[in-house]
Design a protein around this motif. Structure first.
Motif, PDB file in Angstrom:
ATOM      1  N   GLY A   1       0.934  -1.269   0.052  1.00 41.14           N
ATOM      2  CA  GLY A   1       0.116   0.128  -0.139  1.00 41.14           C
ATOM      3  C   GLY A   1       1.008   1.172   0.090  1.00 41.14           C
ATOM      4  O   GLY A   1       0.328   2.246  -0.284  1.00 41.14           O
ATOM      5  N   PHE A   2       1.943   1.105   0.155  1.00 41.91           N
ATOM      6  CA  PHE A   2       2.845   2.478   0.226  1.00 41.91           C
ATOM      7  C   PHE A   2       2.943   2.869  -1.086  1.00 41.91           C
ATOM      8  O   PHE A   2       3.298   4.389  -1.251  1.00 41.91           O
ATOM      9  CB  PHE A   2       4.411   2.098   0.785  1.00 41.91           C
ATOM     10  N   SER A   3       2.782   2.180  -2.278  1.00 39.35           N
ATOM     11  CA  SER A   3       2.821   2.857  -3.524  1.00 39.35           C
ATOM     12  C   SER A   3       1.423   3.506  -3.938  1.00 39.35           C
ATOM     13  O   SER A   3       1.326   3.946  -5.128  1.00 39.35           O
ATOM     14  CB  SER A   3       3.251   1.807  -4.579  1.00 39.35           C
ATOM     15  N   ARG A   4       0.561   3.641  -3.044  1.00 40.48           N
ATOM     16  CA  ARG A   4      -0.951   4.236  -3.682  1.00 40.48           C
ATOM     17  C   ARG A   4      -0.517   5.764  -3.582  1.00 40.48           C
ATOM     18  O   ARG A   4       0.229   6.028  -2.769  1.00 40.48           O
ATOM     19  CB  ARG A   4      -1.880   3.878  -2.673  1.00 40.48           C
ATOM     20  N   PRO A   5      -1.365   6.333  -4.414  1.00 40.56           N
ATOM     21  CA  PRO A   5      -1.150   7.873  -4.447  1.00 40.56           C
ATOM     22  C   PRO A   5      -1.175   8.632  -3.133  1.00 40.56           C
ATOM     23  O   PRO A   5      -0.495   9.646  -2.939  1.00 40.56           O
ATOM     24  CB  PRO A   5      -2.346   8.330  -5.445  1.00 40.56           C
ATOM     25  N   LEU A   6      -2.208   8.133  -2.373  1.00 40.37           N
ATOM     26  CA  LEU A   6      -2.155   8.872  -0.859  1.00 40.37           C
ATOM     27  C   LEU A   6      -0.987   8.959  -0.343  1.00 40.37           C
ATOM     28  O   LEU A   6      -0.295   9.810   0.027  1.00 40.37           O
ATOM     29  CB  LEU A   6      -3.314   8.550  -0.190  1.00 40.37           C
ATOM     30  N   VAL A   7      -0.328   7.598  -0.027  1.00 40.83           N
ATOM     31  CA  VAL A   7       1.127   7.485   0.582  1.00 40.83           C
ATOM     32  C   VAL A   7       2.216   8.098  -0.117  1.00 40.83           C
ATOM     33  O   VAL A   7       2.952   8.882   0.493  1.00 40.83           O
ATOM     34  CB  VAL A   7       1.156   5.852   1.044  1.00 40.83           C
ATOM     35  N   ALA A   8       2.096   7.800  -1.516  1.00 41.40           N
ATOM     36  CA  ALA A   8       3.283   8.243  -2.283  1.00 41.40           C
ATOM     37  C   ALA A   8       3.376   9.977  -2.354  1.00 41.40           C
ATOM     38  O   ALA A   8       4.489  10.493  -2.234  1.00 41.40           O
ATOM     39  CB  ALA A   8       3.122   7.663  -3.799  1.00 41.40           C
ATOM     40  N   GLY A   9       1.981  10.428  -2.492  1.00 37.72           N
ATOM     41  CA  GLY A   9       2.069  11.996  -2.282  1.00 37.72           C
ATOM     42  C   GLY A   9       2.654  12.318  -1.097  1.00 37.72           C
ATOM     43  O   GLY A   9       3.328  13.385  -0.947  1.00 37.72           O
ATOM     44  N   ALA A  10       2.068  11.751   0.071  1.00 34.62           N
ATOM     45  CA  ALA A  10       2.602  12.319   1.497  1.00 34.62           C
ATOM     46  C   ALA A  10       4.097  12.071   1.659  1.00 34.62           C
ATOM     47  O   ALA A  10       4.733  12.879   2.286  1.00 34.62           O
ATOM     48  CB  ALA A  10       1.787  11.409   2.496  1.00 34.62           C
ATOM     49  N   LEU A  11       4.543  10.940   1.111  1.00 33.27           N
ATOM     50  CA  LEU A  11       6.458  10.689   1.122  1.00 33.27           C
ATOM     51  C   LEU A  11       7.147  11.879   0.341  1.00 33.27           C
ATOM     52  O   LEU A  11       7.976  12.206   0.713  1.00 33.27           O
ATOM     53  CB  LEU A  11       6.299   9.207   0.856  1.00 33.27           C
ATOM     54  N   THR A  12       6.140  12.008  -0.676  1.00 37.27           N
ATOM     55  CA  THR A  12       6.905  12.989  -1.621  1.00 37.27           C
ATOM     56  C   THR A  12       7.019  14.282  -0.987  1.00 37.27           C
ATOM     57  O   THR A  12       8.124  15.218  -1.020  1.00 37.27           O
ATOM     58  CB  THR A  12       6.185  13.088  -3.076  1.00 37.27           C
ATOM     59  N   GLY A  13       5.903  14.895  -0.517  1.00 31.80           N
ATOM     60  CA  GLY A  13       5.894  15.958   0.200  1.00 31.80           C
ATOM     61  C   GLY A  13       6.766  15.851   1.557  1.00 31.80           C
ATOM     62  O   GLY A  13       7.377  17.237   1.647  1.00 31.80           O
ATOM     63  N   LEU A  14       6.869  14.906   2.109  1.00 29.66           N
ATOM     64  CA  LEU A  14       7.815  14.872   3.272  1.00 29.66           C
ATOM     65  C   LEU A  14       9.339  15.089   2.885  1.00 29.66           C
ATOM     66  O   LEU A  14      10.069  15.803   3.480  1.00 29.66           O
ATOM     67  CB  LEU A  14       7.994  13.457   4.016  1.00 29.66           C
ATOM     68  N   LEU A  15       9.785  14.597   1.545  1.00 32.59           N
ATOM     69  CA  LEU A  15      10.973  14.726   0.817  1.00 32.59           C
ATOM     70  C   LEU A  15      11.260  16.122   0.712  1.00 32.59           C
ATOM     71  O   LEU A  15      12.381  16.774   0.636  1.00 32.59           O
ATOM     72  CB  LEU A  15      11.151  13.819   0.012  1.00 32.59           C
TER      73      LEU A  15
END
Length: 264
Positions: A25-39
C-alpha cells in the motif's frame, strides 16, 4: 534541483518496486504523495495532492498480464511539480494522468527487457548455480530502478523551471478551466471504479455522494459519515431479514420432518 531530483527518483523507484513485490500500500497515490511532500518539505501539500490523486486512480489495477497506467510514478511526479512550482493541486491533477500513461509505456518496455534475466535464471537454476540465480533476480530489479529514474529524474531536474515559465504565459481563463476539469476527475475515477465493479445497484450511491458534495456543500468527512450510516442501516436490515428467513426455515423444519415420517 539536483538533490530534489535524486531524492524523488529514489523514492519513486522504491515505491514502484514495492508495488511489484508485495504491494503493501505504500505505492498508492495517497501515501506516495505524502512521502514526496515529506522529502520536499511540504508534507501537508503532499497529503492534499495525494488524496485527490487517490480518487482519480482508485479504479486502476493490474489484472493478469495487463499493465495499467503507472499511478505511482504519476502521483510522485505530479506531487513534486505541485510543491516545487507552487501551483498546488490544479497542476498535479493536470499532469498525473499523462505522466502515468507515459510511465506505463516504459513499464511495458522494462518488463519485456527483463525476460532476458528470466531465461538466464532458468539456466542458472538447472545448473545449481544459485548465487548467479540470485544476481539475475537483482539485475531485474536494477532494470526497473533505471526505468523509473529515466523518467522521474529529468522531469524534476529540468521540468520545474520550464513548467513555471509555461504557467506564467497561460491565460487565467485556461488555468481556471484546468481547475474545474481537475475537480471533475475524482468523479471520473469513481465512475471508472463502478464500471469495473459492474454492480448497478451501487450506482445510486455514487450519485448521492456527488449530489451531497456539489449541491449540499458537504465535505469529504461529512459524506463519509453519511455513507457509513447508510451502510450500517442497510447491514442491520439485511441481517434482520436473514434472521427472519432462518427462523422461518427452522419453524417449518419440524413440519417437513413429520410429513416425511408419515410418508414412511
Amino acid at each position: 534541483m539536483l538533490v530534489e531530483a535524486l531524492l524523488v527518483s529514489v523514492l519513486a523507484s522504491v515505491l514502484s518496486i514495492e508495488y511489484m513485490n508485495g504491494h503493501f500500500g505504500f505505492s498508492r497515490p495517497l501515501v506516495a504523495g505524502a512521502l514526496t511532500g515529506l522529502l520536499l518539505g511540504d508534507m501537508t501539500q503532499g497529503i492534499i495532492v495525494g488524496a485527490s490523486l487517490q480518487l482519480i486512480f482508485m479504479g486502476i489495477g493490474g489484472v493478469g498480464a495487463a499493465v495499467p497506467p503507472d499511478q505511482t510514478i504519476g502521483s510522485v511526479v505530479a506531487t513534486a511539480f505541485a510543491i516545487l512550482s507552487g501551483q498546488g493541486t490544479e497542476i498535479a491533477l493536470a499532469l498525473a494522468v499523462p505522466v502515468a500513461i507515459g510511465a506505463q509505456a516504459l513499464d511495458i518496455f522494462g518488463r519485456t527487457f527483463t525476460t532476458v534475466f528470466i531465461h538466464m535464471a532458468d539456466g542458472f537454476a538447472s545448473k545449481g548455480e544459485y548465487r548467479k540465480l540470485e544476481m539475475a533476480h537483482y539485475a531485474g530489479i536494477l532494470v526497473h530502478f533505471v526505468r523509473v529514474s529515466v523518467l522521474v529524474f529529468p522531469a524534476i531536474y529540468f521540468g520545474v523551471g520550464a513548467v513555471e515559465s509555461f504557467i506564467a504565459v497561460i491565460p487565467e481563463a485556461v488555468l481556471r478551466g484546468l481547475e474545474v476539469s481537475g475537480g471533475l476527475l475524482p468523479a471520473v475515477g469513481f465512475g471508472m471504479l463502478l464500471t469495473m465493479l459492474n454492480i448497478p445497484h451501487l450506482f445510486p450511491f455514487f450519485f448521492i455522494g456527488f449530489a451531497l458534495a456539489t449541491f449540499g456543500g458537504f465535505s469529504t468527512v461529512g459524506i463519509t459519515m453519511v455513507a457509513v450510516c447508510i451502510a450500517l442501516v442497510l447491514d442491520y436490515y439485511k441481517k434482520g431479514k436473514t434472521a427472519d428467513i432462518g427462523e422461518q426455515k427452522m419453524a417449518s423444519a419440524p413440519d417437513e420432518l413429520d410429513s416425511l415420517m408419515e410418508e414412511r
